[in-house]
Design a protein around this motif. Structure first.
Motif, mmCIF file in Angstrom:
data_model
loop_
_atom_site.group_PDB
_atom_site.id
_atom_site.type_symbol
_atom_site.label_atom_id
_atom_site.label_comp_id
_atom_site.label_asym_id
_atom_site.label_seq_id
_atom_site.Cartn_x
_atom_site.Cartn_y
_atom_site.Cartn_z
ATOM 1 N N LEU A 16 0.842 -1.188 0.000
ATOM 2 C CA LEU A 16 0.000 0.000 0.000
ATOM 3 C C LEU A 16 0.880 1.241 0.000
ATOM 4 O O LEU A 16 1.902 1.276 0.693
ATOM 5 C CB LEU A 16 -0.888 0.035 1.246
ATOM 6 C CG LEU A 16 -1.694 -1.213 1.590
ATOM 7 C CD1 LEU A 16 -2.440 -1.003 2.911
ATOM 8 C CD2 LEU A 16 -2.671 -1.547 0.480
ATOM 9 N N LEU A 17 0.474 2.269 -0.730
ATOM 10 C CA LEU A 17 1.164 3.555 -0.711
ATOM 11 C C LEU A 17 0.486 4.424 0.340
ATOM 12 O O LEU A 17 -0.702 4.749 0.215
ATOM 13 C CB LEU A 17 1.108 4.232 -2.073
ATOM 14 C CG LEU A 17 1.881 5.546 -2.197
ATOM 15 C CD1 LEU A 17 3.371 5.323 -2.005
ATOM 16 C CD2 LEU A 17 1.617 6.193 -3.545
ATOM 17 N N VAL A 18 1.227 4.773 1.393
ATOM 18 C CA VAL A 18 0.617 5.471 2.533
ATOM 19 C C VAL A 18 1.413 6.721 2.890
ATOM 20 O O VAL A 18 2.610 6.831 2.631
ATOM 21 C CB VAL A 18 0.519 4.550 3.772
ATOM 22 C CG1 VAL A 18 -0.407 3.375 3.498
ATOM 23 C CG2 VAL A 18 1.893 4.049 4.195
ATOM 24 N N GLY A 19 0.705 7.659 3.525
ATOM 25 C CA GLY A 19 1.322 8.886 4.016
ATOM 26 C C GLY A 19 0.490 9.466 5.138
ATOM 27 O O GLY A 19 -0.671 9.077 5.339
ATOM 28 N N ALA A 20 1.067 10.374 5.887
ATOM 29 C CA ALA A 20 0.341 11.038 6.974
ATOM 30 C C ALA A 20 -0.806 11.867 6.398
ATOM 31 O O ALA A 20 -0.724 12.364 5.261
ATOM 32 C CB ALA A 20 1.292 11.927 7.769
ATOM 33 N N PRO A 21 -1.898 12.036 7.151
ATOM 34 C CA PRO A 21 -3.056 12.798 6.647
ATOM 35 C C PRO A 21 -2.689 14.193 6.148
ATOM 36 O O PRO A 21 -3.246 14.665 5.154
ATOM 37 C CB PRO A 21 -3.985 12.859 7.859
ATOM 38 C CG PRO A 21 -3.661 11.625 8.643
ATOM 39 C CD PRO A 21 -2.182 11.432 8.473
ATOM 40 N N LEU A 22 -1.743 14.875 6.818
ATOM 41 C CA LEU A 22 -1.358 16.217 6.398
ATOM 42 C C LEU A 22 -0.779 16.217 4.989
ATOM 43 O O LEU A 22 -1.080 17.105 4.172
ATOM 44 C CB LEU A 22 -0.332 16.798 7.381
ATOM 45 C CG LEU A 22 0.050 18.274 7.182
ATOM 46 C CD1 LEU A 22 -1.173 19.154 7.372
ATOM 47 C CD2 LEU A 22 1.159 18.673 8.144
ATOM 48 N N LEU A 23 0.047 15.206 4.673
ATOM 49 C CA LEU A 23 0.597 15.102 3.320
ATOM 50 C C LEU A 23 -0.471 14.660 2.327
ATOM 51 O O LEU A 23 -0.479 15.113 1.183
ATOM 52 C CB LEU A 23 1.767 14.120 3.306
ATOM 53 C CG LEU A 23 3.075 14.583 3.941
ATOM 54 C CD1 LEU A 23 4.125 13.491 3.855
ATOM 55 C CD2 LEU A 23 3.584 15.848 3.257
ATOM 56 N N ALA A 24 -1.363 13.783 2.767
ATOM 57 C CA ALA A 24 -2.415 13.302 1.866
ATOM 58 C C ALA A 24 -3.283 14.451 1.367
ATOM 59 O O ALA A 24 -3.752 14.437 0.217
ATOM 60 C CB ALA A 24 -3.269 12.262 2.582
ATOM 61 N N VAL A 47 6.923 7.743 8.377
ATOM 62 C CA VAL A 47 5.753 8.139 7.591
ATOM 63 C C VAL A 47 4.676 8.717 8.514
ATOM 64 O O VAL A 47 4.076 9.758 8.227
ATOM 65 C CB VAL A 47 5.210 6.938 6.793
ATOM 66 C CG1 VAL A 47 3.842 7.276 6.180
ATOM 67 C CG2 VAL A 47 6.188 6.548 5.692
ATOM 68 N N ILE A 48 4.418 8.060 9.630
ATOM 69 C CA ILE A 48 3.426 8.547 10.588
ATOM 70 C C ILE A 48 3.804 9.944 11.082
ATOM 71 O O ILE A 48 2.948 10.816 11.269
ATOM 72 C CB ILE A 48 3.301 7.574 11.778
ATOM 73 C CG1 ILE A 48 2.651 6.265 11.322
ATOM 74 C CG2 ILE A 48 2.497 8.189 12.922
ATOM 75 C CD1 ILE A 48 2.647 5.177 12.376
ATOM 76 N N ALA A 49 5.115 10.172 11.265
ATOM 77 C CA ALA A 49 5.592 11.466 11.763
ATOM 78 C C ALA A 49 5.554 12.554 10.698
ATOM 79 O O ALA A 49 5.821 13.726 10.994
ATOM 80 C CB ALA A 49 7.003 11.319 12.308
ATOM 81 N N GLY A 50 5.230 12.182 9.446
ATOM 82 C CA GLY A 50 5.089 13.179 8.395
ATOM 83 C C GLY A 50 6.346 13.446 7.602
ATOM 84 O O GLY A 50 6.410 14.430 6.857
ATOM 85 N N ALA A 51 7.360 12.558 7.727
ATOM 86 C CA ALA A 51 8.617 12.787 7.012
ATOM 87 C C ALA A 51 8.506 12.497 5.521
ATOM 88 O O ALA A 51 9.351 12.924 4.737
ATOM 89 C CB ALA A 51 9.732 11.933 7.618
ATOM 90 N N GLY A 52 7.488 11.754 5.111
ATOM 91 C CA GLY A 52 7.343 11.404 3.711
ATOM 92 C C GLY A 52 6.335 10.289 3.552
ATOM 93 O O GLY A 52 5.645 9.906 4.500
#
Length: 297
Positions: free
Chosen positions: A164-172, A233-238
């Motif tokens: 799955l391609l995932v990212g933090a909600p802010l990046l999404a 990823v959870i921390a929003g780094a990418g």
């Protein structure tokens, strides 16, 4: 904790769900219908006042409360089961290798019942090519490999990993949804990557499979452990491509979002690999792994 025979039955069912990763496999191993297993789980969750599993279309993912309960009741239930219906004892050492993430989250919990029968395991973590080289050199007895080995090995498909391609909600929220429909690679190329290694093996495979080209995104963090990739990823780094069995709890918690929904999810087959003559202990490990209903990870 409940002490009646009925409550003990609920705990046995819970442990089968926990170790098998699905209600279907638990029902098969317990000789029950899936609705009966679901009902027993619901009753136990009601007694405990908490949710034990996150339900998905491909199985279940244990919550931290389930992890704690399994650690506390598992050894006692296994001892009781062995006393009532003992399985043949196993003797010997099996040297087994696999990816650290899969072995930690799924592999070792699945193999734990064999140690209660006397089997000893020596576990090595590493990349598939390195582990297969050690198997060829007789430094390992079994390898759980994410790549199909060349001639000279016996390889049996075990299960499929879904990525799955995932990212933090802010990046999404920075992704243009209209552009994502028309040109997903372009819609996502502004997002930084968190990668397993410098050559972007998993991310590159996802991009080529789904978008037909290499990613142009720049990595911000490179770390050789997918659990650390998820934490970043959870921390929003990418953003990153991760196997479902690692990403599912974070998705359920809302810590990450799935950025892209392909019609056919990219899969990678895991193999149980041996070489040459095997021992009874090695055969027991291979048979035990092959008998489990892993589902799609």
């Amino acid at each position: 904790m409940a002490s009646s025979l009925t409550d003990l039955d609920l705990l046995v069912t819970f442990l089968e769900i926990y170790r098998g990763g699905s209600l279907t496999s638990a029902a098969s191993r317990r000789g029950l219908t899936q609705p009966a297993v679901s009902g027993q789980l619901a009753k136990l969750e009601k007694q405990l006042g908490t949710t034990l599993f996150v339900r998905t279309s491909r199985g279940v993912t244990p919550t931290p409360r389930a992890d704690d309960l399994a650690r506390r009741v598992g050894p006692h239930l296994d001892q009781l089961t062995s006393a009532l219906d003992p399985e043949p004892a196993l003797d010997g050492v099996v040297r087994i290798g696999g990816a650290a993430e899969f072995m930690t989250v799924r592999g070792l919990p699945a193999l734990a019942p064999l140690t209660r029968r006397g089997l000893r395991l020596e576990v090595a973590f590493g990349l598939a090519d390195d582990l297969l080289a050690d198997l060829r050199a007789a430094k390992l007895d079994v390898v759980l490999s994410s790549v199909r080995p060349a001639a000279g090995f016996t390889a049996t498909p075990l299960t499929d990993e879904e990525f799955l391609l995932v990212g933090a909600p802010l990046l999404a929220r920075t992704v243009d949804r209209d552009l994502l429909e028309d040109d997903p690679a372009r819609a996502l190329e502004h997002l930084p990557l968190v990668a397993y290694s410098g050559d972007l093996p998993i991310v590159r495979r996802y991009w080529r499979s789904e978008f037909g080209r290499r990613p142009r995104n720049a990595p911000t963090i490179t770390v050789p452990d997918l659990r650390a990739v998820l934490a970043a990823v959870i921390a929003g780094a990418g953003v990153s491509a991760l196997p479902r069995y690692l990403a599912e709890p974070a998705l359920a918690a809302g810590s990450v979002e799935q950025l892209h929904h392909p019609e056919v999810p990219p899969l990678n087959t895991l193999y149980v690999v041996t070489r040459g003559a095997t021992t009874a202990a090695t055969d027991a490990v291979v048979e035990h792994l092959g008998s489990r209903d892993w589902g799609v990870l």
